[in-house]
Write a protein that holds these residues in place. Structure first.
Motif, short mmCIF file in Angstrom:
data_model
loop_
_atom_site.label_atom_id
_atom_site.label_comp_id
_atom_site.label_asym_id
_atom_site.label_seq_id
_atom_site.Cartn_x
_atom_site.Cartn_y
_atom_site.Cartn_z
N UNK A 42 0.82 -1.21 0.00
CA UNK A 42 0.00 0.00 0.00
C UNK A 42 0.86 1.26 0.00
N UNK A 43 2.04 1.20 0.61
CA UNK A 43 2.93 2.35 0.57
C UNK A 43 3.43 2.61 -0.85
N UNK A 44 3.80 1.57 -1.56
CA UNK A 44 4.24 1.72 -2.94
C UNK A 44 3.09 2.18 -3.83
N UNK A 92 -8.53 5.06 1.16
CA UNK A 92 -9.02 5.64 2.41
C UNK A 92 -9.29 4.54 3.42
N UNK A 93 -8.96 4.84 4.70
CA UNK A 93 -9.15 3.88 5.80
C UNK A 93 -8.64 2.50 5.38
N UNK A 94 -7.34 2.36 5.16
CA UNK A 94 -6.80 1.15 4.51
C UNK A 94 -7.07 -0.15 5.24
N UNK A 147 -9.18 2.34 13.50
CA UNK A 147 -9.86 3.63 13.65
C UNK A 147 -8.89 4.82 13.70
N UNK A 148 -7.61 4.56 13.51
CA UNK A 148 -6.62 5.62 13.67
C UNK A 148 -6.81 6.80 12.74
N UNK A 149 -7.23 6.54 11.51
CA UNK A 149 -7.41 7.65 10.56
C UNK A 149 -8.44 8.67 11.06
N UNK A 150 -9.45 8.16 11.76
CA UNK A 150 -10.51 9.06 12.22
C UNK A 150 -10.04 9.96 13.35
#
Length: 550
Positions: A278-280, A289-291, A362-365
């Motif tokens: 996902x980083x690449x 979004x919200x991986x 839930x970190x993105x939120x």
């Protein structure tokens, strides 16, 4: 767990798929973890697997007391570079640099970096030196020839995803050191282990349950499941490197080995290579979004179907001689009694992992990135004494991965910046267009190519660092939906980990147990790959359409 100490000490490193991999590893002297107390052990390796902190063969005290003489040590292998792989690896880069015509729209600096990168990849496959050492030589060449400035060459060492992968090794050590992973797996053996098929399902499901909080398939294999499989098999009279191996051990090892890829594909945090993918993809402009949630939603149905199908299908095509295992639940119950109640450190490990997984979900939120969540979890483990700093320092696999992985990711990123990846993808897109392929057909061709190329690689993460960006760019250029392309390639990366005995870290661990023959590994690896491809292709296509990925 004492069994794992000896098992890991007897397993040689697996740098590349060369003839040394064909040697059978001998594990027949493993004591049973159902009869010995748990002991702390080391998780370290030069190639992102489990390995001992020292490479000398040794016996644990309980065995040493029964052995009157020490086995003489063999001469250490010759140090230094292997000349034939060195010559071939260098020849690949030199041929590209001086013999292949440089396209007009590619700069000399970019072409030179491509030649260095290809030599580095050839060295990862052929193994003139250990992976980390060869990657460092490639990095040195790029800086010494002024192909890359020092800051650009080392830029990937600050990459968040790489540090998240490093911390994941420490989490895996915590699971093994506390015995929590062992306890969880033993409960599933107790509940489902009255038959061989049920025993296999219990082990498979237990791995899927701990996978999101133990982000290393190799650590799960060597630190939790192989010792349990080994002791259950020996208790049933199924011995490694013996005709009796087909009674029980061969089936359990093969099933766990083949099912592990689906457990890793089910969760974003179940394997290091998932995070890198996902980083690449993000570097190529594919933002998900919200991986964590998006990954789980896309992988859930095909991965669960494959997980449930694998033990049954292998039960039919690779059947065990022993169909019932009535003693397994009793052995598990007895082991749990000896383990006693859940310890303080195990409760801390449970709480820390619940916190880390919650923040990953839930970190993105709330503005907490994945790497910060992992750092907080590791800090808690250090503060409360579950891990100490020596545990982290002795985790050589983590630091080695940081070194060679950062080199590959850094070079791949610079190739993208120099336009090499876009040039390659446009060339492939034009070739596909010449065959009048629709994007679904191009998708199938590219996915199959990405999968089969792994026969040349001895590392899933190495494969990702070398080829993921290029293949993702080819998908996009061929008109495949961007998010679908990124996720499908990432899922594919987990599924080819069971193709051969050298295709991943867990492959080395399971093959080294001595329960499966090399022809069976290749034959069943290919058959299971076809079955997984069919399941993911049919179930995944319908599910991804429902989710709106295309």
């Amino acid at each position: 767990m004492e069994s794992l100490r000896l098992a890991v000490a007897h397993r040689p490193p697996l740098p590349v798929p060369v003839s040394s991999h064909l040697r059978r590893r001998h594990f027949q002297h493993l004591p049973s973890p159902f009869s010995l107390p748990r002991a702390s052990l080391s998780l370290s390796s030069p190639h992102h697997h489990l390995s001992p902190t020292t490479r000398r063969r040794h016996l644990p005290p309980v065995l040493a007391s029964q052995t009157p003489t020490e086995e003489p040590e063999s001469d250490p292998p010759a140090a230094g570079v292997k000349l034939v792989p060195l010559v071939i690896s260098l020849a690949v880069g030199l041929a590209v640099r001086f013999l292949a015509p440089r396209p007009a729209d590619v700069s000399p600096q970019a072409w030179q970096l491509l030649s260095i990168f290809l030599s580095t990849i050839a060295g990862l496959v052929l193994g003139p030196l250990p992976v980390g050492a060869w990657a460092f030589l490639g990095l040195t060449t790029a800086v010494a020839t002024h192909t890359l400035p020092f800051t650009a060459a080392f830029s990937a060492f600050t990459n968040e995803v790489i540090w998240l992968i490093v911390i994941s090794f420490f989490f895996a050590r915590g699971f093994v050191k506390t015995g929590l992973g062992d306890r969880i797996a033993t409960y599933f053996v107790k509940w489902l282990g009255s038959s061989t098929l049920g025993l296999s399902y219990g082990l498979t499901i237990s791995e899927a349950c701990i996978a999101p909080a133990m982000p290393s398939t190799t650590a799960r294999a060597g630190g939790v499941f192989l010792p349990i499989i080994k002791s259950l098999s020996i208790s049933a009279g199924s011995k490694p490197n013996d005709k009796s191996s087909r009674k029980l051990g061969s089936y359990l090892v093969m099933t766990q080995f083949q099912a592990a890829g689906n457990s890793s594909a089910l969760f974003l945090t179940a394997a290091a290579q998932n995070l890198l993918c996902l980083k690449l993809a993000e570097e190529l402009g594919v933002i998900i979004a919200n991986p964590w949630v998006a990954w789980f939603k896309a992988a859930s149905l095909p991965a669960i179907v494959s997980l449930l199908a694998t033990p049954y299908l292998l039960y039919k095509i690779f059947p065990p001689e022993t169909k019932d295992t009535p003693d397994a639940p009793a052995l598990a119950t007895e082991k749990l009694k000896r383990m006693g109640p859940v310890t303080k450190n195990e409760w801390i490990m449970i709480g820390t992992m619940v916190l880390a997984v919650s923040l990953w979900v839930f970190g993105d939120a709330i503005g907490v990135s994945s790497v910060v969540a992992a750092m907080l979890g590791l800090s808690i483990l250090l503060l409360l004494g579950v891990l100490d700093w020596d545990d982290c320092l002795n985790e050589k696999s983590a630091w080695d991965t940081l070194a060679w992985f950062a080199v590959l990711v850094g070079m791949a990123g610079q190739l993208t910046n120099f336009g090499i990846v876009s040039w390659m993808s446009s060339c492939v897109a034009k070739l596909l267009e010449s065959f009048s392929l629709s994007w679904p057909a191009a998708f199938c061709v590219l996915e199959a190519s990405y999968f089969l190329i792994h026969y040349l690689f001895a590392s899933q993460t190495g494969h990702v660092g070398a080829l993921y960006s290029a293949f993702l760019a080819m998908h996009i250029a061929a008109g495949v939906p961007r998010v679908l392309s990124a996720l499908a390639l990432a899922f594919n990366t987990n599924l080819f980990g069971a193709l051969t005995h050298y295709s991943s870290g867990q492959a080395a661990v399971y093959f080294g147990a001595g329960y499966v023959e090399l022809p069976d590994v290749f034959r069943l690896g290919f058959i299971t790959a076809l079955i997984n491809t069919l399941i993911w292709g049919v179930v995944g296509t319908i599910w991804w359409k429902f989710l709106g990925l295309y």
